[in-house]
Structures are given as C-alpha cells and as structure tokens.
Design a protein around this motif. Structure first.
Motif, PDB file in Angstrom:
ATOM      1  N   ASN A  40      13.923 -69.217 -28.905  1.00  0.00           N
ATOM      2  CA  ASN A  40      14.988 -68.512 -28.208  1.00  0.00           C
ATOM      3  C   ASN A  40      15.329 -67.205 -28.885  1.00  0.00           C
ATOM      4  O   ASN A  40      15.660 -66.223 -28.211  1.00  0.00           O
ATOM      5  N   ALA A  41      15.270 -67.199 -30.214  1.00  0.00           N
ATOM      6  CA  ALA A  41      15.549 -65.955 -30.929  1.00  0.00           C
ATOM      7  C   ALA A  41      14.532 -64.881 -30.554  1.00  0.00           C
ATOM      8  O   ALA A  41      14.878 -63.719 -30.302  1.00  0.00           O
ATOM      9  N   VAL A  42      13.266 -65.294 -30.480  1.00  0.00           N
ATOM     10  CA  VAL A  42      12.230 -64.340 -30.099  1.00  0.00           C
ATOM     11  C   VAL A  42      12.437 -63.856 -28.672  1.00  0.00           C
ATOM     12  O   VAL A  42      12.256 -62.672 -28.361  1.00  0.00           O
ATOM     13  N   ASN A  43      12.868 -64.767 -27.796  1.00  0.00           N
ATOM     14  CA  ASN A  43      13.147 -64.370 -26.418  1.00  0.00           C
ATOM     15  C   ASN A  43      14.235 -63.319 -26.357  1.00  0.00           C
ATOM     16  O   ASN A  43      14.143 -62.355 -25.589  1.00  0.00           O
ATOM     17  N   LEU A  44      15.263 -63.524 -27.169  1.00  0.00           N
ATOM     18  CA  LEU A  44      16.364 -62.562 -27.172  1.00  0.00           C
ATOM     19  C   LEU A  44      15.861 -61.187 -27.612  1.00  0.00           C
ATOM     20  O   LEU A  44      16.214 -60.160 -27.008  1.00  0.00           O
ATOM     21  N   ALA A  45      15.002 -61.167 -28.629  1.00  0.00           N
ATOM     22  CA  ALA A  45      14.458 -59.885 -29.076  1.00  0.00           C
ATOM     23  C   ALA A  45      13.607 -59.241 -27.982  1.00  0.00           C
ATOM     24  O   ALA A  45      13.691 -58.028 -27.751  1.00  0.00           O
ATOM     25  N   PHE A  46      12.837 -60.065 -27.277  1.00  0.00           N
ATOM     26  CA  PHE A  46      12.001 -59.543 -26.186  1.00  0.00           C
ATOM     27  C   PHE A  46      12.857 -58.879 -25.117  1.00  0.00           C
ATOM     28  O   PHE A  46      12.592 -57.746 -24.688  1.00  0.00           O
ATOM     29  N   VAL A  47      13.905 -59.582 -24.686  1.00  0.00           N
ATOM     30  CA  VAL A  47      14.730 -59.022 -23.620  1.00  0.00           C
ATOM     31  C   VAL A  47      15.439 -57.761 -24.097  1.00  0.00           C
ATOM     32  O   VAL A  47      15.570 -56.784 -23.353  1.00  0.00           O
TER      33      VAL A  47
END
Lengths: 100, 154
Positions: A40-47
């Motif tokens: 989820n942390a990586v997803n947040l960075a992606f968005v």
C-alpha cells in the motif's frame, strides 16, 4: 493542494513501519498483513507521482499491484492454513522444516 | 493516518487486522483527495472488502490467540530496527535530494484526464498485454488456492 513531497514522506513512513512489523512479528498472519502494508505504501507513492507528472500510468500500475496483491493474499493464506493445520502453531520460528 | 498506522503494533492479530482496515480506508481517502477516483474505489472494494475479509476469516478459522512473545532475539532485533530506520531515512533523503520539478502539472489533472474513462482507455490500448497477463496470474492463483485447500482431504 497538498504537495507531493508529503505523500512521498507518508509513503516512506508506511513502508518503514511495514518493514519493522515484518521483521519483529512472529505471527505469520501479521507478517502477511505487513506485506500488504508495504504494498500500500508503494501504491501511495505511485499515485502521488502520477498526480505530480500529470500522466495516468502510475494509477494503472497501482491497479496491477492491487491485482497481484490479491492473488498473493489468496495463495499465501492458503499456505498459512496448511501450515497451521500441520504444525498447530502460527509462530514462524516453528516452521523449520528446511533447517539442517 | 500515522496514528491509525501505529496500531499495527498490536499483540492480537484481530486488532492489527482491524487497524489495517483503518489504514486502507484512510489511503482510499487520500487517493480521492488526489483526484484518483477509480483507484480509490478499487482500493475500497478489493482491499477493504475482499482481502480483509480473507484475513479476518483466516484469523477466526485458525483461532489465533495472543502472539507469544518469544525472546525476540536481540541479536536480530537491534540491527533490524536500525536497518528499517536507515531504509526510511534513505528513501527520505533520496526524495528530498531529487527536488521534484512540480507545480508544472500539479492540480491540472483532476477532472477529465484522471477519470475512469482515461484509465480504461489506457488499459485497453497501451497496457493490453500486461492486463491479459494479470488475468492469467489470477487464474493461476485460483488454481493454486484450490489445490492447497483440497490436498488435506484424503
């Protein structure tokens, strides 16, 4: 609008907490949840980067990451159930079948 | 959000699962704030719905009790916490040094480009091949789960 750097900082903090939980926890289900946290942390960075650059590719990658996470959770929890049936324990230190 | 996140360090797995749900919902709110409505919806549905139901179900099924506090092996614990802190610091330093050239596009996207329409167009034009690959991956995961669950019957 909140600057991107705050999102990135939050993402880094989330990832660090996930790594901490991954290292310190002894319960195998909690370890799986910390893996989900890191994803989820990586997803947040992606968005955040997608919003920053004005392109949509980041969000599409987030979709792929979510799909892979769902598949991983399904298979991983199946393995967890099998391990728990065979060992009567959720402690990862008891899973030492490969140890010499 | 960080306050909800620190709940992760709970003893009981059920508690940490519930706090993980809180984190997922908060992240979905952040996505919505950034103008990524579709990703927010998918986050709520897939994470908040499916994956967390799976986790809670498995926890209940296995009757997971309190986490036994095994000696924690100080030898591994101390470098572990150092390493995680170093990793976070490293990421922060890299990001801080990268000096994002922002405000050029920021704030321009929400609305038309970031909508579901743009995402679906991109998925079925540029990213068709990875998309089909993920469907195969899902199929294999289903098969694997079925095989894993079925074996112990006989």
């Amino acid at each position: 609008m909140v600057p991107t750097i705050y999102y990135i900082a939050l993402s880094a903090v989330l990832f660090g907490l996930g790594v901490l939980a991954f290292i310190f926890k002894r319960n195998i289900i909690t370890i799986f949840m910390s893996i989900e946290l890191m994803l989820n942390a990586v997803n947040l960075a992606f968005v955040a980067f997608s919003q920053d650059s004005g392109k949509l590719d980041g969000q599409i990658f987030v979709l792929f990451v979510i799909i892979v996470a769902a598949a991983e959770a399904a298979v991983g929890l199946g393995i967890v159930i099998l391990i728990a049936r065979n060992r009567q324990s959720l402690n990862v230190e008891r899973v030492d079948l490969l140890k010499l | 959000v960080i306050g909800a996140l620190s709940l992760i360090f709970q003893k009981h797995p059920i508690h940490s699962a519930l706090s993980l749900i809180v984190v997922m919902v908060a992240l979905a709110g952040l996505y919505l704030l950034m103008g990524a409505e579709f990703v927010a919806a998918v986050q709520i549905i897939v994470y908040g719905g499916a994956i967390m139901v799976l986790f809670v179900f498995v926890i209940m099924l296995l009757n997971a009790g309190l986490e036994e506090h095994t000696s924690m092996s100080k030898l591994a614990g101390f470098p572990g916490i150092l390493l995680a802190l170093a990793l976070t610091g490293f990421i922060a330093a890299t990001v801080a040094r990268a000096e994002i050239p922002q405000t050029a596009n920021a704030g321009k996207i929400p609305g038309s480009l970031s909508s579901t329409h743009g995402i679906s167009t991109a998925i079925f034009s540029t990213f068709v091949y990875p998309f089909e690959l993920t469907s195969f991956l899902i199929l294999i995961a289903i098969l694997g789960a079925i095989v894993l669950a079925h074996r112990e019957r006989h």
